[in-house]
Design an enzyme around this catalytic site. Sequence first.
Site, PDB file in Angstrom:
ATOM      1  N   CYS A  51      32.019  25.219  40.955  1.00 33.61           N
ATOM      2  CA  CYS A  51      32.286  24.737  42.307  1.00 33.61           C
ATOM      3  C   CYS A  51      33.052  23.417  42.181  1.00 33.61           C
ATOM      4  O   CYS A  51      32.615  22.522  41.438  1.00 33.61           O
ATOM      5  CB  CYS A  51      30.986  24.523  43.063  1.00 33.61           C
ATOM      6  SG  CYS A  51      31.234  23.737  44.682  1.00 33.61           S
ATOM      7  N   ASP A  58      29.384  29.142  39.341  1.00 32.30           N
ATOM      8  CA  ASP A  58      29.450  30.304  40.212  1.00 32.30           C
ATOM      9  C   ASP A  58      29.635  31.522  39.323  1.00 32.30           C
ATOM     10  O   ASP A  58      30.388  31.485  38.350  1.00 32.30           O
ATOM     11  CB  ASP A  58      30.614  30.192  41.193  1.00 32.30           C
ATOM     12  CG  ASP A  58      30.398  29.100  42.226  1.00 32.30           C
ATOM     13  OD1 ASP A  58      29.295  29.046  42.801  1.00 32.30           O
ATOM     14  OD2 ASP A  58      31.328  28.306  42.461  1.00 32.30           O
ATOM     15  N   VAL A  73      48.870  44.341  30.999  1.00 29.06           N
ATOM     16  CA  VAL A  73      48.132  43.225  30.408  1.00 29.06           C
ATOM     17  C   VAL A  73      47.282  43.733  29.247  1.00 29.06           C
ATOM     18  O   VAL A  73      46.675  44.799  29.325  1.00 29.06           O
ATOM     19  CB  VAL A  73      47.261  42.491  31.451  1.00 29.06           C
ATOM     20  CG1 VAL A  73      46.150  43.364  32.003  1.00 29.06           C
ATOM     21  CG2 VAL A  73      46.694  41.202  30.868  1.00 29.06           C
ATOM     22  N   SER A  75      44.013  43.666  27.095  1.00 27.55           N
ATOM     23  CA  SER A  75      42.653  43.399  27.584  1.00 27.55           C
ATOM     24  C   SER A  75      41.953  42.221  26.902  1.00 27.55           C
ATOM     25  O   SER A  75      41.199  41.505  27.546  1.00 27.55           O
ATOM     26  CB  SER A  75      41.788  44.657  27.485  1.00 27.55           C
ATOM     27  OG  SER A  75      41.691  45.086  26.153  1.00 27.55           O
ATOM     28  N   HIS A  92      35.994  30.101  45.339  1.00 33.69           N
ATOM     29  CA  HIS A  92      36.068  31.538  45.006  1.00 33.69           C
ATOM     30  C   HIS A  92      37.414  32.134  45.407  1.00 33.69           C
ATOM     31  O   HIS A  92      38.030  32.875  44.635  1.00 33.69           O
ATOM     32  CB  HIS A  92      34.958  32.314  45.714  1.00 33.69           C
ATOM     33  CG  HIS A  92      33.569  31.842  45.445  1.00 33.69           C
ATOM     34  ND1 HIS A  92      33.195  31.107  44.335  1.00 33.69           N
ATOM     35  CD2 HIS A  92      32.437  32.008  46.153  1.00 33.69           C
ATOM     36  CE1 HIS A  92      31.905  30.851  44.375  1.00 33.69           C
ATOM     37  NE2 HIS A  92      31.414  31.386  45.481  1.00 33.69           N
TER      38      HIS A  92
END
Length: 160
Positions: A51, A58, A73, A75, A92
């Site tokens: 946060c 979080d 992409v 992994s 978020h």
Amino acid sequence: MSDHSHLTLLGEQTVRYPQTYCPTILESFNNKHLNNDYFVKFNCPEFTSLCPITGQPDFATIYISYVPNIKMVESKSLKLYLFSFRNHGDFHEDCINIIMKDLIALMDPKYIEVWGKFTPRGGISIDPYANYGKAGTKWQEIAFTRLANHDCYPEKVDNR
């Protein structure tokens, strides 16, 4: 056989986890199925960030789904990239949009969506969703339709 020699993380025995947000760790490779439209989906159940106000952690499951264009992409680099948020302070909604934009910059996908399902803190959970469809293609319209109809029937929330 494809040349994957440019992938520096895959197969590396010593894993170096980034301590700060690090989009440059992302690596890509060529899509071998350019004539097919198909989804690739990643489920990342151990995402953490901080946060930006309280510094408290979080936790979330991040869902990344995309329709590849030329690049995909890798992994392991994605795993390390997501780990780089561990000490990163952002809301978020910001994390989800940053992840999506970094993946767009890396791959230039036809379509991508990123959904964060964060565990509750203070009695409330936040589940931001962002998506993108390549401008001037059918995927731009699909992105709008998916966003407009996103989560019309939310799941039963008893798994957090």
